[in-house]
Design a protein around this motif. Structure first.
Motif, short mmCIF file in Angstrom:
data_model
loop_
_atom_site.label_atom_id
_atom_site.label_comp_id
_atom_site.label_asym_id
_atom_site.label_seq_id
_atom_site.Cartn_x
_atom_site.Cartn_y
_atom_site.Cartn_z
N ARG A 205 0.79 -1.22 -0.16
CA ARG A 205 0.00 -0.09 0.70
C ARG A 205 0.66 1.28 0.32
O ARG A 205 1.66 1.28 0.51
N PRO A 206 0.20 2.86 -0.88
CA PRO A 206 1.46 3.92 -0.72
C PRO A 206 1.32 3.84 0.73
O PRO A 206 0.76 3.87 1.99
N GLY A 207 2.79 4.42 1.45
CA GLY A 207 3.23 4.65 2.68
C GLY A 207 3.96 3.87 3.36
O GLY A 207 3.99 3.47 4.95
N ALA A 208 4.08 2.02 2.40
CA ALA A 208 4.42 0.67 3.69
C ALA A 208 5.54 1.17 3.58
O ALA A 208 6.30 2.04 3.06
N ARG A 209 5.97 0.85 5.06
CA ARG A 209 7.51 0.65 4.57
C ARG A 209 8.34 -0.91 5.01
O ARG A 209 7.85 -1.63 4.48
N ILE A 210 9.12 -0.65 3.65
CA ILE A 210 10.19 -2.04 3.64
C ILE A 210 11.70 -1.97 4.40
O ILE A 210 12.31 -1.11 4.09
N LEU A 211 11.30 -3.08 4.81
CA LEU A 211 12.79 -3.06 5.86
C LEU A 211 14.00 -4.61 5.78
O LEU A 211 12.90 -5.23 5.73
N ALA A 212 15.54 -4.30 5.24
CA ALA A 212 15.33 -5.33 4.25
C ALA A 212 17.60 -5.13 4.93
O ALA A 212 17.99 -3.94 4.62
N PRO A 213 17.86 -6.55 4.98
CA PRO A 213 19.43 -6.55 4.62
C PRO A 213 19.99 -6.15 3.64
O PRO A 213 19.51 -7.02 2.85
N LEU A 214 20.44 -5.38 3.25
CA LEU A 214 22.10 -4.39 1.87
C LEU A 214 22.84 -4.31 2.49
O LEU A 214 22.92 -3.16 3.02
N SER A 215 23.93 -5.03 1.11
CA SER A 215 25.69 -4.94 2.19
C SER A 215 25.39 -5.30 3.39
O SER A 215 25.22 -7.05 3.13
N THR A 216 26.06 -4.71 4.16
CA THR A 216 25.79 -4.95 5.77
C THR A 216 25.45 -4.46 6.90
O THR A 216 25.40 -3.94 7.75
N GLY A 217 24.01 -3.44 6.00
CA GLY A 217 23.41 -2.76 6.61
C GLY A 217 21.40 -2.25 6.68
O GLY A 217 21.75 -4.63 5.63
#
Length: 329
Positions: A205-217
């Motif tokens: 949905r618009p305004g949603a949040r995606i939290l994901a490991p990328l590189s080492t962060g």
């Protein structure tokens, strides 16, 4: 009678270890939200880690809850409630699934910024422990967890059911999301990515949040619409098992030492983050020069933009002078 007494003693030891871990996480400042503190207090980790593998010399040792040796059972229990990641599934000597470090889990759950009624997609079911915490906070009907491996999803489903949790546990390619359960308000990823699959913002949905490991962060993206998401990295380091699936790419190899970079800098945790993030785009010596010139920037100064045309990482400003393509899914 002796067997009954032994079971009671074992249960008391597990309860004591569980309570001690919650106290330690609270004292460390990672359970400031009382709702997440209540979730960690309600969900015991040992249910989700009936065994784990620990390195010993050139091989691995398996510690498990039902070991006939009481000393090894005690080592299993102590290990389960140490604030460390645990290897839970090996295949041909390669780690394919683990139980994440509880303090990092707590930080990620806080950073997810869930609200009552949010629908959450977890990419990487693992043991089911994280899904259980989400279920306690939001309710089963708001939680979907996906994993590529049927053995992993079956095990996670069983662990969750043991404590009375029944979220949607799906066997499938997490890189493709879960369109049947979309749209989502939050996507939480528990495996390292080379880039963000375009399917994820499209299922939000618009305004949603995606939290994901990328590189080492950990990148925290805000979804504007199906074609665009953008955000900054958190300050927290993060190391996870790589994403597997048809659209996953191999993680880049910065190979800094091969280019004559000082070993102490290649080993520098902050610089390693930038080296991995810009691998294949910046020569390692270019990355080092930029890192020094910009006063050794921390993770929070970096960000990622995802659009229908592609995706890129950047330093300080997505429209600024330091922008690097991440690649294409």
């Amino acid at each position: 009678m002796a067997a009954h007494t032994a079971r009671i003693e074992a249960r008391d030891l597990r309860d004591t270890a569980h309570a001690a871990q919650v106290r330690e996480l609270t004292a460390a400042g990672v359970l400031e939200d009382p709702r997440w503190r209540a979730a960690f207090a309600a969900v015991p980790r040992h249910v989700f880690v009936p065994y784990f593998w620990t390195g010993r010399g050139a091989g691995h040792e398996r510690l498990w809850a039902e070991d006939p040796d009481p000393e090894r059972r005690a080592r299993w229990l102590r290990g389960v409630y140490v604030d460390t990641p645990l290897a839970t599934r090996l295949r041909d000597g390669r780690l394919v699934s683990s139980s994440s470090q509880p303090s990092l889990m707590a930080k990620m759950l806080a950073a997810l910024e869930v609200r009552d009624g949010d629908d959450v997609l977890e990419i990487g079911a693992g043991t089911g422990y994280n899904a259980a915490l989400l279920c306690h906070r939001l309710g089963d009907e708001h939680v979907t967890t996906v994993d590529l491996d049927e053995e992993i999803t079956e095990s996670a489903r069983s662990h969750l059911a043991e404590l009375g949790y029944h979220p949607a546990v799906i066997t499938g390619d997490g890189a493709r999301g879960c369109p049947a359960r979309a749209p989502f308000d939050r996507i939480m990823v528990t495996c390292t990515l080379p880039l963000i699959p375009h399917t994820w913002p499209a299922q939000c949905r618009p305004g949603a949040r995606i939290l994901a490991p990328l590189s080492t962060g950990l990148i925290a993206l805000t979804v504007r619409d199906a074609d665009f998401a953008e955000g900054n990295f958190l300050h927290t380091p993060a190391y996870f098992v790589p994403l597997r699936g048809a659209t996953a790419l191999p993680p880049p190899d910065p190979a800094g030492v091969e280019y004559g970079l000082p070993y102490e800098l290649v080993e520098n945790e902050r610089f390693q983050f930038m080296l991995v993030l810009t691998a294949g785009v910046l020569h390692p010596r270019e990355a080092l020069d930029l890192w020094r010139r910009e006063d050794r920037p921390a993770r929070e100064r970096f960000g990622v933009s995802v659009s229908a045309e592609g995706q890129w990482s950047w330093l300080d400003d997505p429209q600024g002078p330091y922008v690097w393509p991440l690649g294409e899914t």
